[in-house]
Design a protein around this motif. Structure first.
Motif, PDB file in Angstrom:
ATOM      1  N   UNK A 153       0.832  -1.209   0.000  1.00 40.76           N
ATOM      2  CA  UNK A 153       0.000   0.000   0.000  1.00 40.76           C
ATOM      3  C   UNK A 153       0.864   1.255   0.000  1.00 40.76           C
ATOM      4  N   UNK A 154       2.145   1.105   0.287  1.00 40.51           N
ATOM      5  CA  UNK A 154       3.044   2.268   0.387  1.00 40.51           C
ATOM      6  C   UNK A 154       3.807   2.412  -0.928  1.00 40.51           C
ATOM      7  N   UNK A 155       3.489   3.464  -1.662  1.00 45.34           N
ATOM      8  CA  UNK A 155       4.089   3.612  -2.996  1.00 45.34           C
ATOM      9  C   UNK A 155       5.602   3.817  -2.915  1.00 45.34           C
ATOM     10  N   UNK A 156       6.110   4.298  -1.761  1.00 44.88           N
ATOM     11  CA  UNK A 156       7.573   4.454  -1.636  1.00 44.88           C
ATOM     12  C   UNK A 156       8.245   3.090  -1.617  1.00 44.88           C
ATOM     13  N   UNK A 157       7.653   2.136  -0.926  1.00 43.57           N
ATOM     14  CA  UNK A 157       8.204   0.780  -0.932  1.00 43.57           C
ATOM     15  C   UNK A 157       8.086   0.150  -2.314  1.00 43.57           C
ATOM     16  N   UNK A 158       6.968   0.422  -2.989  1.00 39.88           N
ATOM     17  CA  UNK A 158       6.782  -0.129  -4.338  1.00 39.88           C
ATOM     18  C   UNK A 158       7.817   0.469  -5.298  1.00 39.88           C
ATOM     19  N   UNK A 164      14.680  -2.773  -8.199  1.00 38.61           N
ATOM     20  CA  UNK A 164      15.324  -4.087  -8.137  1.00 38.61           C
ATOM     21  C   UNK A 164      14.782  -5.028  -9.210  1.00 38.61           C
ATOM     22  N   UNK A 165      13.884  -4.508 -10.070  1.00 41.90           N
ATOM     23  CA  UNK A 165      13.305  -5.342 -11.117  1.00 41.90           C
ATOM     24  C   UNK A 165      12.100  -6.135 -10.650  1.00 41.90           C
ATOM     25  N   UNK A 166      11.559  -5.799  -9.484  1.00 46.26           N
ATOM     26  CA  UNK A 166      10.384  -6.500  -8.942  1.00 46.26           C
ATOM     27  C   UNK A 166       9.124  -5.794  -9.438  1.00 46.26           C
ATOM     28  N   UNK A 167       8.159  -6.552  -9.915  1.00 51.94           N
ATOM     29  CA  UNK A 167       6.889  -5.952 -10.321  1.00 51.94           C
ATOM     30  C   UNK A 167       6.074  -5.644  -9.055  1.00 51.94           C
ATOM     31  N   UNK A 168       5.223  -4.656  -9.156  1.00 49.96           N
ATOM     32  CA  UNK A 168       4.490  -4.243  -7.951  1.00 49.96           C
ATOM     33  C   UNK A 168       2.997  -4.074  -8.231  1.00 49.96           C
ATOM     34  N   UNK A 169       2.225  -4.345  -7.213  1.00 52.54           N
ATOM     35  CA  UNK A 169       0.780  -4.096  -7.214  1.00 52.54           C
ATOM     36  C   UNK A 169       0.505  -3.216  -6.007  1.00 52.54           C
ATOM     37  N   UNK A 170      -0.205  -2.113  -6.244  1.00 42.64           N
ATOM     38  CA  UNK A 170      -0.584  -1.229  -5.139  1.00 42.64           C
ATOM     39  C   UNK A 170      -2.046  -1.502  -4.763  1.00 42.64           C
ATOM     40  N   UNK A 171      -2.269  -1.720  -3.482  1.00 42.24           N
ATOM     41  CA  UNK A 171      -3.644  -1.839  -2.972  1.00 42.24           C
ATOM     42  C   UNK A 171      -4.127  -0.421  -2.655  1.00 42.24           C
TER      43      UNK A 171
END
Ligand SMILES: [Mg+2]
Length: 195
Positions: A153-158, A164-171
């Motif tokens: 949920x934290x866009x800074x962490x996303x 690092x090349x990790x895909x992200x999903x924001x809730x």
């Protein structure tokens, strides 16, 4: 098989809303703020309190029966029931050491059918002093090196995970800019894992 890293607070559970509506508001009936107006996390400025007051109250809630008995977010639990076995899953949360055992038990109680490890980056509190292996979730994920997707949920962490090349999903939460519904975000997750 993809590996999904799940944030816990405000992703698997509804921590901010439950703390705010069940713990903070009841003795403060004149508080003019509603949950959906919490557009900053932490919400100290919005509530006119300092960080110490906020974190003390939040931690008291986490340690209370109300905190221990939070319900999982129904849509997320449904996603696990429908699709959980298609991926590997771990939990990665930032929480104080003094509440981590409760968070770990909560995750295993509600999601242990699929989530097989609980990991945390200690959120430092006054007088905390213990070894620091990772100062952030990004550092943890870089060290671990196995994450394909992070749900946050934290866009800074996303943002940090994407470097690092990790895909992200924001809730979607009032404090992030996600315009999707939770159902849409989870449908996007299904797409990322090829469902
Ligand atoms: Mg969170």
């Amino acid at each position: 098989m993809k590996t999904i890293v799940w944030d816990v607070d405000d992703v698997l559970n509804n921590l901010m809303q439950e703390w705010f509506e069940k713990w903070w508001l009841p003795p403060r009936k004149d508080c003019p703020i509603q949950y959906n107006q919490i557009e900053e996390n932490p919400p100290c400025k919005l509530l006119g309190i300092n960080s110490f007051e906020y974190l003390t109250s939040l931690d008291e809630f986490r340690l209370s029966d109300l905190g221990k008995n939070m319900a999982p977010i129904p849509e997320v639990l449904t996603w696990f029931h429908q699709h959980g076995e298609c991926c590997r899953h771990i939990a990665l949360t930032s929480t104080p050491l003094k509440t981590a055992h409760i968070s770990a038990a909560w995750v295993m109680r509600h999601f242990g059918f699929w989530i097989r490890s609980f990991n945390f980056v200690p959120s430092l509190r006054e007088n905390d002093c213990f070894p620091v292996y990772d100062a952030s979730k990004q550092e943890y994920l870089r060290w671990w090196g196995r994450a394909d997707i992070l749900v946050e949920d934290d866009s800074r962490n996303a943002d940090a995970a994407r470097t690092l090349g990790i895909k992200t999903i924001i809730i979607p939460r009032p404090w992030n800019s996600c315009q999707a519904t939770t159902a849409e975000a989870l449908a996007h997750l299904s797409g990322l894992v090829g469902l």
